[in-house]
Design an enzyme around this catalytic site. Structure first.
Site, mmCIF file in Angstrom:
data_model
loop_
_atom_site.group_PDB
_atom_site.id
_atom_site.type_symbol
_atom_site.label_atom_id
_atom_site.label_comp_id
_atom_site.label_asym_id
_atom_site.label_seq_id
_atom_site.Cartn_x
_atom_site.Cartn_y
_atom_site.Cartn_z
ATOM 1 N N LEU A 44 37.468 52.997 33.336
ATOM 2 C CA LEU A 44 38.566 52.087 33.622
ATOM 3 C C LEU A 44 38.434 50.672 32.911
ATOM 4 C CD1 LEU A 44 40.922 51.278 36.722
ATOM 5 C CD2 LEU A 44 39.395 49.228 35.735
ATOM 6 N N LEU A 45 39.288 50.200 32.303
ATOM 7 C CA LEU A 45 39.408 48.920 31.599
ATOM 8 C C LEU A 45 40.302 47.942 32.412
ATOM 9 C CD1 LEU A 45 40.335 48.225 27.686
ATOM 10 C CD2 LEU A 45 41.725 47.203 29.813
ATOM 11 N N ASN A 46 39.800 46.651 32.749
ATOM 12 C CA ASN A 46 40.882 45.905 33.080
ATOM 13 C C ASN A 46 40.804 44.433 32.454
ATOM 14 O OD1 ASN A 46 38.713 46.071 35.300
ATOM 15 N ND2 ASN A 46 39.743 44.225 36.047
ATOM 16 N N ASP A 47 40.711 43.382 32.841
ATOM 17 C CA ASP A 47 40.841 42.152 32.334
ATOM 18 C C ASP A 47 40.282 41.875 30.968
ATOM 19 O OD1 ASP A 47 41.758 41.933 34.771
ATOM 20 O OD2 ASP A 47 40.443 39.952 35.310
ATOM 21 N N GLN A 63 36.657 43.863 31.271
ATOM 22 C CA GLN A 63 36.142 44.458 32.497
ATOM 23 C C GLN A 63 36.066 46.061 32.484
ATOM 24 O OE1 GLN A 63 35.740 42.758 35.897
ATOM 25 N NE2 GLN A 63 34.803 41.845 34.332
ATOM 26 N N SER A 107 35.338 38.714 35.945
ATOM 27 C CA SER A 107 35.965 38.032 34.640
ATOM 28 C C SER A 107 35.512 36.674 34.191
ATOM 29 C CB SER A 107 37.330 38.154 34.860
ATOM 30 O OG SER A 107 37.725 39.351 34.766
ATOM 31 N N ARG A 167 36.816 32.955 41.945
ATOM 32 C CA ARG A 167 36.463 33.737 40.672
ATOM 33 C C ARG A 167 36.852 33.417 39.390
ATOM 34 N NH1 ARG A 167 38.181 37.890 44.182
ATOM 35 N NH2 ARG A 167 40.470 38.505 43.409
ATOM 36 N N ASP A 168 36.578 33.841 38.179
ATOM 37 C CA ASP A 168 36.958 33.732 36.925
ATOM 38 C C ASP A 168 37.130 32.372 36.251
ATOM 39 O OD1 ASP A 168 37.768 36.541 37.675
ATOM 40 O OD2 ASP A 168 39.756 35.905 38.135
ATOM 41 N N GLU A 221 44.377 34.340 40.421
ATOM 42 C CA GLU A 221 43.649 34.879 39.586
ATOM 43 C C GLU A 221 43.609 34.376 38.198
ATOM 44 O OE1 GLU A 221 41.822 39.048 41.511
ATOM 45 O OE2 GLU A 221 43.966 39.130 40.342
HETATM 46 C C1 FRU Z 1 41.866 40.674 38.076
HETATM 47 C C2 FRU Z 1 40.431 40.495 38.514
HETATM 48 C C3 FRU Z 1 39.634 39.541 38.554
HETATM 49 C C4 FRU Z 1 38.326 39.665 38.639
HETATM 50 C C5 FRU Z 1 38.289 40.930 37.902
HETATM 51 C C6 FRU Z 1 37.278 41.999 38.712
HETATM 52 O O1 FRU Z 1 42.514 41.606 37.669
HETATM 53 O O2 FRU Z 1 40.563 41.131 40.006
HETATM 54 O O3 FRU Z 1 40.122 38.295 39.452
HETATM 55 O O4 FRU Z 1 37.436 38.931 38.273
HETATM 56 O O5 FRU Z 1 39.720 41.640 37.963
HETATM 57 O O6 FRU Z 1 37.236 43.259 37.707
#
Ligand code: FRU
Length: 488
Positions: A44-47, A63, A107, A167-168, A221
């Site tokens: 899985l890819l996210n941010d 991510q 992130s 976070r972030d 976020e």
């Molecule tokens: C947003 C988030 C961020 C966090 C990251 C974890 O999509 O929830 O706040 O750092 O993804 O993968």
């Protein structure tokens, strides 16, 4: 399949070569693999993270949970490009291998200083009772691509008054200080942006909250701040913001406030209007950076948290959006596909006609293409386009002139998902002409409207054979259109 906690926290190093090969095989047999978007090779890819221009190249990390299409222990995966279009795979950038990130390298952002790319990120940890403790951490990358983690966290835990949703980090410079924004939830369960200040990027002092008149959501976020011309833009994803008419229909919105420039010696935002970046179904956690040409470029996650993904059975999920250049015109934010994308468009076919009702044109079909069209002299109630038309399938986009709205309807696009959040998205629109720039990939579409005044971004899972394109006008309109193949 239900993923247990144990499975979600298995690290890449813990699985056998054979297991990984099987994963790759299942991913590679997926008919929905994208052709020109950044996507994970498994899992899985996210941010997007650490988006920056450094040492003559663009860098992006994302991510990544390597071993399944679900959220689990996160890594940063690194990609590099000279043109934001052709990307070179650099492998893992940051692994969760210290005690400060035992449950994921979350992130964060990139900041170039002297000869180094500074990477700020959140180390996510959990104790045996599953209590979370966040750390804000730093790594630096040198010109040879060596990444070194700083030996201790910069910020430990969340300050008094905030929960563990903290976070972030997003770092920038203003008037001789470095500032770091952090996405936060306060102990009343309200979303906030907290900020720190530093003289050297290592030693950070808590300053307080950015004073933002918009109030909504329980957790904000992925904050980011930048300036264009005489305006400031502060962006964040307001988790928990309630749906309101056409606005905020996705599980979580991703938006920005257009404000006077913010002076971070006393940061005050002058507007309370939280605008969505994108009007489609799948867009979240965008990040921006300024490149060597002075452009402000945004890239987002072409996906959302908490929403199932059709490609799960093939062991991968999600991709990134195309990069967009941001500008401000008449006090509105415009998002245009970056001009480098012109270099991958080929074999153009152009038509020009007056249409009444439905119209198809020779050569206008496909599943991977760029299409530009402009409707002018519009008479009647509706003009628009049907994409990925096939056996009982079509993806509909039109200008509903009677209601002054743009409408994107994916209820017949193919395989359906996240239908509990609706299958139609709309936004208000009141312009004389309609101009569309459409980037179609195997399983996504990005529609830029009237020079980037609005953007609709979504995954769609049509049959491979559903390749028709149909224009329509009720009653009539002039149309000029060009379609191009896209080849990397
Ligand atoms: C947003 C988030 C961020 C966090 C990251 C974890 O999509 O929830 O706040 O750092 O993804 O993968």
């Amino acid at each position: 399949m239900e993923w247990t906690r144990e499975q979600r926290y298995r690290r890449l190093e813990d699985i056998t070569g054979k297991e990984y090969e099987d994963l790759m095989e299942s991913v590679n047999s997926c008919i929905y693999r994208q052709k020109y978007h950044i996507q994970p090779k498994t899992g899985l890819l996210n941010d997007p993270n650490g988006f920056s221009y450094y040492n003559g190249e663009y860098h992006i990390f994302y991510q990544w949970f390597p071993i399944g299409p679900v959220h689990g222990i996160k890594y940063w995966y690194h990609m590099v490009s000279k043109d934001l279009v052709h990307w070179i795979d650099k492998g893992i950038g940051l692994s969760p291998d210290t005690e400060y990130e035992s449950h994921g390298v979350f992130s964060g952002s990139g900041f170039v200083k002297d000869d180094l790319l500074y990477l700020f990120y959140t180390g996510n940890t959990r104790d045996k009772d599953w209590i979370r403790k966040p750390y804000q951490c730093l790594a630096t990358m040198d010109k040879d691509g060596n990444i070194n983690k700083y030996n201790k966290p910069l910020i430990i835990d969340s300050p008094e008054g905030y929960t563990d949703n903290f976070r972030d980090p997003n770092v920038f410079e203003q008037n001789g200080y470095y500032y770091c924004l952090i996405g936060a939830e306060n102990t009343n369960n309200e979303g906030r942006i907290v900020y720190y200040r530093s003289k050297d990027l290592f030693d950070w002092q808590l300053m307080g909250e950015v004073n933002i008149p918009y109030k909504g959501g329980f957790m904000w976020e992925c904050p980011d701040y930048f300036e264009i011309d005489d305006k400031g833009i502060i962006m964040f994803c307001s988790q928990g913001q309630e749906k309101s008419g056409n606005e905020y229909n996705n599980i979580f919105p991703s938006g920005y406030i257009l404000t006077d420039k913010i002076d971070f010696s006393n940061p005050v935002v002058t507007s309370d209007i939280y605008n969505e970046f994108d009007r489609g179904f799948d867009f979240y956690a965008p990040q921006t950076m300024k490149d060597n040409k002075g452009r402000r470029i945004l890239i987002g996650w072409l996906g959302l948290p908490g929403v199932e993904c059709v490609t799960e059975k093939n062991n991968w999920a999600h991709c990134l959006t195309l990069p967009r250049e941001l500008t401000i015109k008449n006090n509105r934010l415009y998002q245009r596909p970056i001009s480098e994308l012109d270099n991958i468009k080929c074999n153009p076919i152009t038509i020009s006609d007056t249409i009444k009702g439905n119209a198809r044109f020779d050569g206008f079909e496909g599943d991977i293409y760029y299409l530009n069209c402009k409707f002018t002299d519009i008479i009647g109630d509706k003009v628009g386009i049907k994409l990925r038309v096939g056996d009982n399938e079509e993806t509909l986009f039109y200008y509903d002139i009677l209601n002054s709205e743009l409408v994107f309807d994916r209820s017949n696009s193919g395989i359906q998902y996240a239908v509990e959040y609706g299958s139609v998205r709309k936004c208000s629109f009141n312009e004389k002409d309609l101009q569309l720039e459409i980037f179609m990939d195997s399983s996504s579409v990005e529609i830029f409207v009237n020079d980037g005044l609005e953007v609709f971004t979504s995954r769609i899972y049509a049959k491979k054979e559903s390749c028709g394109i149909e224009f329509f006008a009720e009653n009539s309109a002039n149309i000029e259109a060009t379609i191009c193949d896209i080849r990397l």
